[in-house]
Design a protein around this motif. Structure first.
Motif, PDB file in Angstrom:
ATOM      1  N   ARG A  28       0.793  -1.235   0.000  1.00 59.14           N
ATOM      2  CA  ARG A  28       0.000   0.000   0.000  1.00 59.14           C
ATOM      3  C   ARG A  28       0.824   1.283   0.000  1.00 59.14           C
ATOM      4  NH1 ARG A  28      -4.887  -2.139   2.108  1.00 59.14           N
ATOM      5  NH2 ARG A  28      -5.210  -3.953   0.771  1.00 59.14           N
ATOM      6  N   ILE A  29       2.114   1.189   0.246  1.00 59.91           N
ATOM      7  CA  ILE A  29       2.887   2.409   0.470  1.00 59.91           C
ATOM      8  C   ILE A  29       2.905   3.322  -0.756  1.00 59.91           C
ATOM      9  CG2 ILE A  29       5.056   1.262  -0.132  1.00 59.91           C
ATOM     10  CD1 ILE A  29       4.480   4.121   2.439  1.00 59.91           C
ATOM     11  N   GLY A  30       2.912   2.764  -1.952  1.00 64.69           N
ATOM     12  CA  GLY A  30       2.920   3.598  -3.150  1.00 64.69           C
ATOM     13  C   GLY A  30       1.690   4.474  -3.245  1.00 64.69           C
ATOM     14  N   ALA A  31       0.521   3.901  -2.951  1.00 66.38           N
ATOM     15  CA  ALA A  31      -0.728   4.668  -3.006  1.00 66.38           C
ATOM     16  C   ALA A  31      -0.773   5.719  -1.905  1.00 66.38           C
ATOM     17  CB  ALA A  31      -1.923   3.721  -2.881  1.00 66.38           C
ATOM     18  N   VAL A  32      -0.243   5.386  -0.720  1.00 66.65           N
ATOM     19  CA  VAL A  32      -0.214   6.353   0.382  1.00 66.65           C
ATOM     20  C   VAL A  32       0.642   7.563   0.008  1.00 66.65           C
ATOM     21  CG1 VAL A  32       0.579   6.731   2.761  1.00 66.65           C
ATOM     22  CG2 VAL A  32      -0.671   4.637   2.178  1.00 66.65           C
ATOM     23  N   VAL A  33       1.820   7.301  -0.519  1.00 62.77           N
ATOM     24  CA  VAL A  33       2.708   8.394  -0.917  1.00 62.77           C
ATOM     25  C   VAL A  33       2.071   9.248  -2.012  1.00 62.77           C
ATOM     26  CG1 VAL A  33       4.917   8.941  -2.017  1.00 62.77           C
ATOM     27  CG2 VAL A  33       4.811   7.227  -0.190  1.00 62.77           C
TER      28      VAL A  33
END
Length: 248
Positions: free
Chosen positions: A20-25
């Motif tokens: 999920r980190i890509g979408a959060v960033v």
């Protein structure tokens, strides 16, 4: 506070959250926030994802801890870097996508209006799974005792905006819980230091497909010991806390 004097960023502690980190960033960048990713000793797959994100965007800074040191240690590492880099405020956001990033403008607006305050996310009990609700209620009780106040409405929520100058003053003089005891520990100690706390309602999206890093035995023992330390600290500060709450 003027727009030029208010310079926020986002700090995201990451431990094997490659899904999920890509979408959060991406969402945080949409809100015009520079992002500081703190890799807390992730495995190679996640480490590679983080390196790729940082390489693709100049507004993303990647910090790495050599070993898994805990969420609190990662956030504190990011806070120190943010302060040194000239940011005035840091929005702590989880890497697993559970925080509702539609609330980011509300955090920033309140932070701009109350620049000396911690802006703390406040979750409704109704939206929490029963097991988490019980733990939250117990911690809420002890936080009321240890602060002699009802102003700290949700100390376990890791979605909050820190004023960096006051936070650095705390970190220079006190050791804060390094793992799941971090969020409550730092909020109570900032309140003891005289930092105002403003609460902002927020929604958390609980997702069953994301593994929790909470260690039932060790983290509960850490939290119990944290409450014990805070209680003893409250006793030493009892007169000052009573007078503060009378004034408020």
């Amino acid at each position: 506070m003027s727009e030029s004097a208010f310079r926020p960023c986002a700090i995201i502690p990451v431990y094997n959250h490659q899904q999920r980190i890509g979408a959060v960033v991406a969402r945080l960048l949409d809100h015009q926030l520079d992002c500081i990713l703190v890799d807390d000793g992730s495995e190679p797959v996640c480490a590679a994802v983080l390196a790729d994100i940082a390489q693709q965007n100049a507004r993303v800074t990647l910090l790495r801890l050599a070993h898994n040191s805990g969420k609190g240690a990662a956030v504190c590492h990011g806070l120190r870097h943010a302060y040194t880099a000239g940011y005035t405020h840091a929005l702590q956001v989880d890497a697993d996508g559970q925080h509702d990033l539609n609330d980011v403008p509300a955090f920033l607006t309140m932070g701009r209006e109350h620049p000396t305050a911690v802006i703390s996310g406040w979750r409704s009990y109704d939206q929490m799974p029963p097991a988490r609700r019980r733990g939250r209620k117990l911690t809420d009780f002890w936080v009321c005792v240890n602060s002699l106040s009802r102003q700290l409405k949700d100390s376990m929520c890791g979605y909050r905006l820190y004023p960096l100058a006051a936070t650095m003053q705390l970190l220079q003089h006190h050791r804060i819980g390094a793992r799941m005891d971090f969020d409550t520990d730092i909020l109570v100690r900032l309140y003891w230091q005289g930092v105002p706390v403003r609460n902002i309602p927020t929604h958390i999206v609980y997702q069953d497909d994301i593994a929790s890093h909470f260690d039932i035995l060790r983290d509960n023992l850490r939290i119990a010991w944290m409450h014990t330390r805070l209680f003893l600290g409250m006793l030493r500060r009892f007169p000052q806390l009573v007078m503060r709450n009378v004034d408020e």
